[in-house]
Design an enzyme around this catalytic site. Structure first.
Site, PDB file in Angstrom:
ATOM      1  N   TYR A 341       0.841  -1.197   0.000  1.00  0.00           N
ATOM      2  CA  TYR A 341       0.000   0.000   0.000  1.00  0.00           C
ATOM      3  C   TYR A 341       0.873   1.243   0.000  1.00  0.00           C
ATOM      4  O   TYR A 341       2.043   1.222   0.400  1.00  0.00           O
ATOM      5  CB  TYR A 341      -0.950   0.011   1.194  1.00  0.00           C
ATOM      6  CG  TYR A 341      -0.282   0.209   2.543  1.00  0.00           C
ATOM      7  CD1 TYR A 341      -0.055   1.484   3.064  1.00  0.00           C
ATOM      8  CD2 TYR A 341       0.106  -0.885   3.316  1.00  0.00           C
ATOM      9  CE1 TYR A 341       0.546   1.674   4.300  1.00  0.00           C
ATOM     10  CE2 TYR A 341       0.703  -0.717   4.553  1.00  0.00           C
ATOM     11  CZ  TYR A 341       0.921   0.566   5.048  1.00  0.00           C
ATOM     12  OH  TYR A 341       1.526   0.750   6.265  1.00  0.00           O
ATOM     13  N   CYS A 342       0.289   2.359  -0.463  1.00  0.00           N
ATOM     14  CA  CYS A 342       0.948   3.669  -0.428  1.00  0.00           C
ATOM     15  C   CYS A 342      -0.151   4.729  -0.320  1.00  0.00           C
ATOM     16  O   CYS A 342      -1.305   4.398  -0.059  1.00  0.00           O
ATOM     17  CB  CYS A 342       1.822   3.890  -1.668  1.00  0.00           C
ATOM     18  SG  CYS A 342       0.917   3.827  -3.233  1.00  0.00           S
ATOM     19  N   THR A 343       0.184   5.988  -0.519  1.00  0.00           N
ATOM     20  CA  THR A 343      -0.782   7.075  -0.303  1.00  0.00           C
ATOM     21  C   THR A 343      -1.988   7.000  -1.233  1.00  0.00           C
ATOM     22  O   THR A 343      -3.128   6.963  -0.789  1.00  0.00           O
ATOM     23  CB  THR A 343      -0.095   8.439  -0.472  1.00  0.00           C
ATOM     24  OG1 THR A 343       1.035   8.502   0.385  1.00  0.00           O
ATOM     25  CG2 THR A 343      -1.056   9.572  -0.133  1.00  0.00           C
TER      26      THR A 343
END
Length: 490
Positions: A341-343
């Site tokens: 996951y990331c922003t």
């Protein structure tokens, strides 16, 4: 009249009409330029609530990371530094609204070096193959929108990206810049042959028009959709200016997109699917039975103030270090299911592709829409703390958890400020109590150097390595045994 001499042009003659039209055109251009100048200055206003609360008005305008208290000051700055922007905006908006500018003519305004558009090309684009979508240079009609609505300080920040084949990044960049200026948006937009990545801020009217135009752009047809735009409360004041440019990658991983392509990405999971996977992972990890790694693809200062429970958060300073991190810790991922996951999702597109290229993982999944979309559906889910954002807000919140601490006294605190030392651009967590004591730098080295002159004769500041960056390994090596013991912990 002298024999053989042509009679002077009368009011109704072709030459007289042409002269009158030329004068009218000049007046129209001057009016458009004054209007564009006024709107540009208005867009740089600091909201009244953010001004100095006591002792006068304080800073009233911000532009190019400079502060202005006097109208004459911001006027002089705009006239000297943004004459080109004003001229381009005046030409596009006035011609588009008052003279019925076509898309073909707008293309010529946006990219004058490209020459006139060929006849029969509705979008004024030359050089594209028939099989490639053409770029439309249409700008939205804002004649029905009041100036106050278009430049309102109450607005939002959009975050989006779109991977697609772009034959002419320079022309897409020029149109994108013109579009943002037309709508008085600020922010950062990266364009490359692999697509576009942007975060822009403005009034809600402006951002709505921006989304509408982006979705109607033939280049993004059937690829970009409404839900790909993540929004949060903010506005044009969240960015110091507008920066639109052409780059090799739309997210800087440091590897040629032709070598590691977004087309080889991991399996996308919706927020609901990702939530269920994390729930199962935490349940199994608590019993020491998990074969899954929950991987945070962001930088250390982002995960420091907010992350998913039980995640592995690499202690890296830039996303361009991520490939080296994977290389150094490849055994960690062997035969594992990886949840990334990331922003907003974009770093996972290339990051998961790189991880998959190592052919060691059983499966690689990624959170579609990133943390941003997850928090829209699960504000009190498994993500705790703040969500770091790359603008002047630094963070947005969906829950009341504070998971980080003041660098000096250790009290819970998660609001970043820039290190007060001029030579350093690190972010620091220092609580109000410590700041009032003068503890405003990221480390003792910077605190000491703040008292010294670190500027060159030219006035440019030195950018040196401080204690924070010097002691952090560029690429940390994880210990599998420690990771297993820590699995499932916050």
């Amino acid at each position: 009249m002298v024999p053989g001499e042509a009679p002077p042009p009368g009011p109704g003659s072709p030459r007289g009409s042409a002269a009158a039209e030329a004068v009218a055109a000049r007046k129209q251009r001057a009016f458009a330029r004054r209007k564009a100048f006024s709107l540009f200055v208005k867009a740089k206003e600091v909201p009244a609530a953010a001004r100095c609360p006591a002792g006068g008005e304080g800073v009233r305008w911000r532009c190019c990371r400079q502060a202005f208290e006097e109208l004459s000051g911001i006027h002089r700055h705009v006239a000297l530094q943004h004459a080109g922007d004003i001229g381009q905006q005046a030409g596009l908006t006035d011609a588009g609204q008052q003279a019925g500018l076509t898309a073909k003519q707008a293309a010529a305004e946006v990219s004058p070096s490209s020459g006139p558009a060929p006849a029969g090309n509705a979008h004024g684009l030359n050089g594209h193959s028939r099989s490639s979508p053409e770029i439309s240079y249409t700008l939205p009609d804002t004649s029905h929108v009041s100036c106050d609505d278009l430049t309102s300080k109450v607005g939002e920040v959009l975050l989006y990206y779109c991977y697609c084949e772009v034959k002419d990044p320079e022309k897409l960049c020029a149109w994108q810049k013109a579009l943002c200026q037309h709508l008085h948006l600020t922010g950062k937009v990266r364009v490359a042959s692999e697509g576009i990545n942007g975060t822009v801020g403005g009034s809600k009217v402006a951002t709505s028009l921006y989304i509408e135009v982006m979705l109607s752009q033939p280049l993004f047809k059937d690829i970009l959709c409404q839900e790909d735009f993540k929004s949060s409360a903010g506005g044009a004041h969240c960015f110091p200016d507008l920066r639109v440019g052409v780059f090799k990658e739309i997210v800087p991983m440091g590897i040629d997109p032709k070598i590691v392509s977004y087309k080889e990405t991991g399996i996308h999971l919706s927020p609901q699917e990702f939530h269920r996977e994390v729930e199962q992972y935490l349940s199994q990890a608590s019993q020491g039975q998990s074969d899954t790694i929950l991987l945070d693809c962001r930088n250390f200062y982002e995960s420091k103030i907010g992350h998913f429970q039980g995640c592995l958060a690499p202690d890296i300073r830039k996303f361009s270090y991520f490939p080296s991190y994977v290389d150094e810790n490849v055994e960690l991922f062997k035969d594992k299911r990886v949840l990334m996951y990331c922003t907003g999702g974009i770093r996972c597109e290339r990051g998961s592709a790189y991880l998959r290229s190592k052919a060691v993982c059983r499966e690689v999944y990624q959170l579609k829409g990133g943390i941003h979309k997850y928090l829209e559906e699960f504000p009190d889910g498994f993500y705790r703390g703040k969500l770091f954002v790359f603008d002047d807000r630094y963070a947005i919140c969906s829950n009341e958890d504070v998971i980080s601490a003041c660098r000096y006294c250790g009290t819970l605190w998660d609001q970043y400020k820039l290190c007060s030392s001029q030579h350093c651009r690190q972010l620091v967590l220092t609580c109000p109590s410590c700041r009032s004591k003068g503890l405003t730098a990221c480390c003792p080295v910077c605190q000491e150097k703040e008292l010294k002159v670190t500027s060159r004769a030219s006035g440019q500041t030195l950018k040196e390595e401080c204690e924070c960056t010097r002691r952090r390994p560029r690429v940390p090596i994880e210990h599998v045994s420690r990771r297993t013991l820590d699995a499932g912990k916050d």
